[in-house]
Write a protein that holds these residues in place. Structure first.
Motif, PDB file in Angstrom:
ATOM      1  N   ASN A   1       3.488   1.636 -26.648  1.00  0.00           N
ATOM      2  CA  ASN A   1       3.036   1.287 -25.313  1.00  0.00           C
ATOM      3  C   ASN A   1       1.940   2.218 -24.831  1.00  0.00           C
ATOM      4  OD1 ASN A   1       4.936  -0.893 -24.214  1.00  0.00           O
ATOM      5  ND2 ASN A   1       6.313   0.574 -25.174  1.00  0.00           N
ATOM      6  N   PHE A   2       1.087   1.680 -23.977  1.00  0.00           N
ATOM      7  CA  PHE A   2       0.023   2.465 -23.344  1.00  0.00           C
ATOM      8  C   PHE A   2       0.049   2.064 -21.882  1.00  0.00           C
ATOM      9  CE2 PHE A   2      -3.599   4.905 -22.804  1.00  0.00           C
ATOM     10  CZ  PHE A   2      -4.749   4.203 -22.496  1.00  0.00           C
ATOM     11  N   THR A   3       0.389   3.011 -21.004  1.00  0.00           N
ATOM     12  CA  THR A   3       0.604   2.642 -19.609  1.00  0.00           C
ATOM     13  C   THR A   3      -0.441   3.260 -18.691  1.00  0.00           C
ATOM     14  OG1 THR A   3       2.081   4.513 -19.227  1.00  0.00           O
ATOM     15  CG2 THR A   3       3.095   2.474 -19.968  1.00  0.00           C
ATOM     16  N   LEU A   4      -0.704   2.550 -17.615  1.00  0.00           N
ATOM     17  CA  LEU A   4      -1.556   3.032 -16.538  1.00  0.00           C
ATOM     18  C   LEU A   4      -0.694   3.113 -15.293  1.00  0.00           C
ATOM     19  CD1 LEU A   4      -4.434   3.683 -15.341  1.00  0.00           C
ATOM     20  CD2 LEU A   4      -4.590   1.243 -14.818  1.00  0.00           C
ATOM     21  N   LYS A   5      -0.640   4.293 -14.685  1.00  0.00           N
ATOM     22  CA  LYS A   5       0.134   4.472 -13.467  1.00  0.00           C
ATOM     23  C   LYS A   5      -0.815   4.741 -12.318  1.00  0.00           C
ATOM     24  CE  LYS A   5       3.827   7.221 -13.359  1.00  0.00           C
ATOM     25  NZ  LYS A   5       4.613   8.481 -13.234  1.00  0.00           N
ATOM     26  N   ILE A   6      -0.575   4.046 -11.223  1.00  0.00           N
ATOM     27  CA  ILE A   6      -1.283   4.343  -9.975  1.00  0.00           C
ATOM     28  C   ILE A   6      -0.223   4.852  -9.017  1.00  0.00           C
ATOM     29  CG2 ILE A   6      -2.870   3.517  -8.208  1.00  0.00           C
ATOM     30  CD1 ILE A   6      -3.472   1.107 -10.009  1.00  0.00           C
TER      31      ILE A   6
ATOM     32  N   MET B   1       0.842  -1.201   0.000  1.00  0.00           N
ATOM     33  CA  MET B   1       0.000   0.000   0.000  1.00  0.00           C
ATOM     34  C   MET B   1       0.877   1.251   0.000  1.00  0.00           C
ATOM     35  SD  MET B   1      -3.130   0.642   2.622  1.00  0.00           S
ATOM     36  CE  MET B   1      -2.070   0.685   4.047  1.00  0.00           C
ATOM     37  N   GLY B   2       0.519   2.214  -0.833  1.00  0.00           N
ATOM     38  CA  GLY B   2       1.273   3.458  -0.907  1.00  0.00           C
ATOM     39  C   GLY B   2       2.342   3.468  -1.986  1.00  0.00           C
ATOM     40  N   GLN B   3       2.646   2.310  -2.544  1.00  0.00           N
ATOM     41  CA  GLN B   3       3.659   2.247  -3.601  1.00  0.00           C
ATOM     42  C   GLN B   3       3.052   2.618  -4.953  1.00  0.00           C
ATOM     43  OE1 GLN B   3       7.110   1.396  -3.139  1.00  0.00           O
ATOM     44  NE2 GLN B   3       6.363   1.890  -1.089  1.00  0.00           N
ATOM     45  N   GLU B   4       3.920   3.035  -5.840  1.00  0.00           N
ATOM     46  CA  GLU B   4       3.508   3.347  -7.206  1.00  0.00           C
ATOM     47  C   GLU B   4       3.588   2.086  -8.063  1.00  0.00           C
ATOM     48  OE1 GLU B   4       5.012   6.963  -9.458  1.00  0.00           O
ATOM     49  OE2 GLU B   4       6.043   5.352 -10.559  1.00  0.00           O
ATOM     50  N   VAL B   5       2.634   1.980  -8.962  1.00  0.00           N
ATOM     51  CA  VAL B   5       2.582   0.825  -9.864  1.00  0.00           C
ATOM     52  C   VAL B   5       2.385   1.324 -11.285  1.00  0.00           C
ATOM     53  CG1 VAL B   5       0.977  -0.990 -10.581  1.00  0.00           C
ATOM     54  CG2 VAL B   5       1.779  -0.937  -8.249  1.00  0.00           C
ATOM     55  N   ILE B   6       3.094   0.705 -12.215  1.00  0.00           N
ATOM     56  CA  ILE B   6       2.868   0.999 -13.641  1.00  0.00           C
ATOM     57  C   ILE B   6       2.492  -0.294 -14.338  1.00  0.00           C
ATOM     58  CG2 ILE B   6       3.879   1.797 -15.810  1.00  0.00           C
ATOM     59  CD1 ILE B   6       5.702   3.606 -14.179  1.00  0.00           C
ATOM     60  N   LEU B   7       1.358  -0.270 -14.979  1.00  0.00           N
ATOM     61  CA  LEU B   7       0.896  -1.414 -15.770  1.00  0.00           C
ATOM     62  C   LEU B   7       1.051  -1.063 -17.241  1.00  0.00           C
ATOM     63  CD1 LEU B   7      -2.366  -2.243 -13.774  1.00  0.00           C
ATOM     64  CD2 LEU B   7      -0.050  -3.103 -13.404  1.00  0.00           C
TER      65      LEU B   7
ATOM     66  N   SER C   1     -13.682   7.824 -15.777  1.00  0.00           N
ATOM     67  CA  SER C   1     -14.742   7.560 -14.810  1.00  0.00           C
ATOM     68  C   SER C   1     -14.400   8.195 -13.464  1.00  0.00           C
ATOM     69  CB  SER C   1     -14.930   6.055 -14.644  1.00  0.00           C
ATOM     70  OG  SER C   1     -13.841   5.500 -13.935  1.00  0.00           O
ATOM     71  N   GLU C   2     -15.368   8.080 -12.546  1.00  0.00           N
ATOM     72  CA  GLU C   2     -15.161   8.619 -11.188  1.00  0.00           C
ATOM     73  C   GLU C   2     -14.030   7.869 -10.478  1.00  0.00           C
ATOM     74  OE1 GLU C   2     -18.786   8.703 -13.074  1.00  0.00           O
ATOM     75  OE2 GLU C   2     -18.203   6.904 -11.975  1.00  0.00           O
ATOM     76  N   ILE C   3     -13.805   6.633 -10.887  1.00  0.00           N
ATOM     77  CA  ILE C   3     -12.730   5.853 -10.270  1.00  0.00           C
ATOM     78  C   ILE C   3     -11.365   6.458 -10.619  1.00  0.00           C
ATOM     79  CG2 ILE C   3     -11.641   3.572 -10.165  1.00  0.00           C
ATOM     80  CD1 ILE C   3     -14.318   2.440 -11.233  1.00  0.00           C
ATOM     81  N   PHE C   4     -11.263   6.985 -11.794  1.00  0.00           N
ATOM     82  CA  PHE C   4      -9.990   7.496 -12.333  1.00  0.00           C
ATOM     83  C   PHE C   4      -9.715   8.863 -11.718  1.00  0.00           C
ATOM     84  CE2 PHE C   4      -6.751   6.777 -15.505  1.00  0.00           C
ATOM     85  CZ  PHE C   4      -6.276   8.049 -15.796  1.00  0.00           C
ATOM     86  N   ASP C   5      -9.249   8.843 -10.451  1.00  0.00           N
ATOM     87  CA  ASP C   5      -8.989  10.120  -9.774  1.00  0.00           C
ATOM     88  C   ASP C   5      -7.527  10.526  -9.972  1.00  0.00           C
ATOM     89  OD1 ASP C   5      -8.997   8.449  -6.523  1.00  0.00           O
ATOM     90  OD2 ASP C   5      -7.434   8.565  -8.050  1.00  0.00           O
ATOM     91  N   ASP C   6      -7.080  11.473  -9.169  1.00  0.00           N
ATOM     92  CA  ASP C   6      -5.731  12.033  -9.347  1.00  0.00           C
ATOM     93  C   ASP C   6      -4.615  11.026  -9.116  1.00  0.00           C
ATOM     94  OD1 ASP C   6      -6.620  15.297  -7.974  1.00  0.00           O
ATOM     95  OD2 ASP C   6      -6.912  14.384  -9.949  1.00  0.00           O
ATOM     96  N   GLN C   7      -4.950   9.898  -8.530  1.00  0.00           N
ATOM     97  CA  GLN C   7      -3.936   8.867  -8.300  1.00  0.00           C
ATOM     98  C   GLN C   7      -3.604   8.100  -9.574  1.00  0.00           C
ATOM     99  OE1 GLN C   7      -2.232   8.328  -5.423  1.00  0.00           O
ATOM    100  NE2 GLN C   7      -3.278  10.183  -4.771  1.00  0.00           N
ATOM    101  N   PHE C   8      -4.469   8.224 -10.562  1.00  0.00           N
ATOM    102  CA  PHE C   8      -4.303   7.483 -11.808  1.00  0.00           C
ATOM    103  C   PHE C   8      -3.813   8.408 -12.920  1.00  0.00           C
ATOM    104  CE2 PHE C   8      -6.350   3.390 -10.915  1.00  0.00           C
ATOM    105  CZ  PHE C   8      -7.094   3.680  -9.787  1.00  0.00           C
ATOM    106  N   SER C   9      -2.999   7.858 -13.789  1.00  0.00           N
ATOM    107  CA  SER C   9      -2.625   8.588 -14.997  1.00  0.00           C
ATOM    108  C   SER C   9      -2.342   7.573 -16.102  1.00  0.00           C
ATOM    109  CB  SER C   9      -1.406   9.486 -14.766  1.00  0.00           C
ATOM    110  OG  SER C   9      -0.276   8.715 -14.410  1.00  0.00           O
TER     111      SER C   9
END
Lengths: 113, 111
Positions: free
Chosen positions: A74-79, A15-21, A58-66
């Motif tokens: 490539n197309f990346t999702l960062k949390i 929890m609290g770590q950054e993740v890139i998918l 969406s509402e889920i995609f808040d400031d924590q997501f990019s």
């Protein structure tokens, strides 16, 4: 047959770590999406991306997501700072048309401890 | 907000029986798609319906889009064990670039 590929297939993080998918969409597709699916639940829309910018989120995609398409393939999702409730299967999808068939990748399972 | 409801949540059938899942939207849809997700797998596109009242068939599968473009159904005739999985509808709202997925119907077929 062309396919969408995703890495990693499974990621465990604290929890609290950054993740890139990461996702490599089908090469001639123009529309890109991230969806997530909490175990046993429905597929939830996160974000759509077209012409190098977010077109819907969406509402889920808040400031924590990019999201980023850093190099044309490539197309990346960062949390940025993961929470326990971010644990889910994250699916990348791409489409050649809008509206068109969504081609989903195999998914990246994220487990946040 | 936009919602796409799907019923039933689960369906257990004997092999050879028919199966139907229904999808209802709170608003008019531009089009609707259907996907199948096998256990542990990812959603796989089955079909897209665009026109009001449209009916499409794929072998034992029949897809319908309602006249008002707010509901849809998927009917499987004479189910087989290979039909096992979760069936999702996904609706596209006019002028939006996102598909709203229904909650899915999980089909189990007993041999």
């Amino acid at each position: 047959e062309p396919e969408v590929t995703q890495t990693p297939s499974h990621q465990v993080t604290q929890m609290g770590q950054e993740v890139i998918l990461r996702c490599v969409p089908i090469s001639n597709h123009l529309y890109f999406y991230w969806y997530r699916q909490i175990l046993g639940q429905k597929v939830e829309f996160l974000v759509s991306f077209y012409n190098n910018e977010i077109s819907e989120k969406s509402e889920i995609f808040d400031d924590q997501f990019s999201v980023e398409r850093p190099d044309g393939s490539n197309f990346t999702l960062k949390i940025r700072s993961t929470k326990l409730e971010d644990s889910a299967m994250y699916f990348c999808a791409s489409s050649g048309d809008r509206p068109g068939e969504l081609f989903f990748g195999e998914g990246s399972r994220l487990t946040v401890l | 907000g936009q919602q796409v409801m799907q019923i039933p949540q689960y369906q257990h059938v004997q092999e050879g029986e028919d199966f139907t899942t229904y999808c209802n939207s709170s608003t008019t849809l531009s089009n609707i798609q259907w996907y199948k997700q096998r256990p542990g797998g990812h959603p796989v596109f089955l079909i897209q319906l665009v026109k009001s009242g449209e009916v499409k068939k794929q072998k034992r599968l029949t897809f319908q889009f309602g006249e008002a473009k707010k509901n849809s159904s998927l009917h499987i005739t004479a189910t087989q064990t290979t039909d096992v999985g979760t069936y999702f509808c996904a609706g596209l709202v006019y002028n939006f670039n996102k598909f709203y997925f229904g909650s899915g119907t999980k089909l189990n077929v007993k041999p």
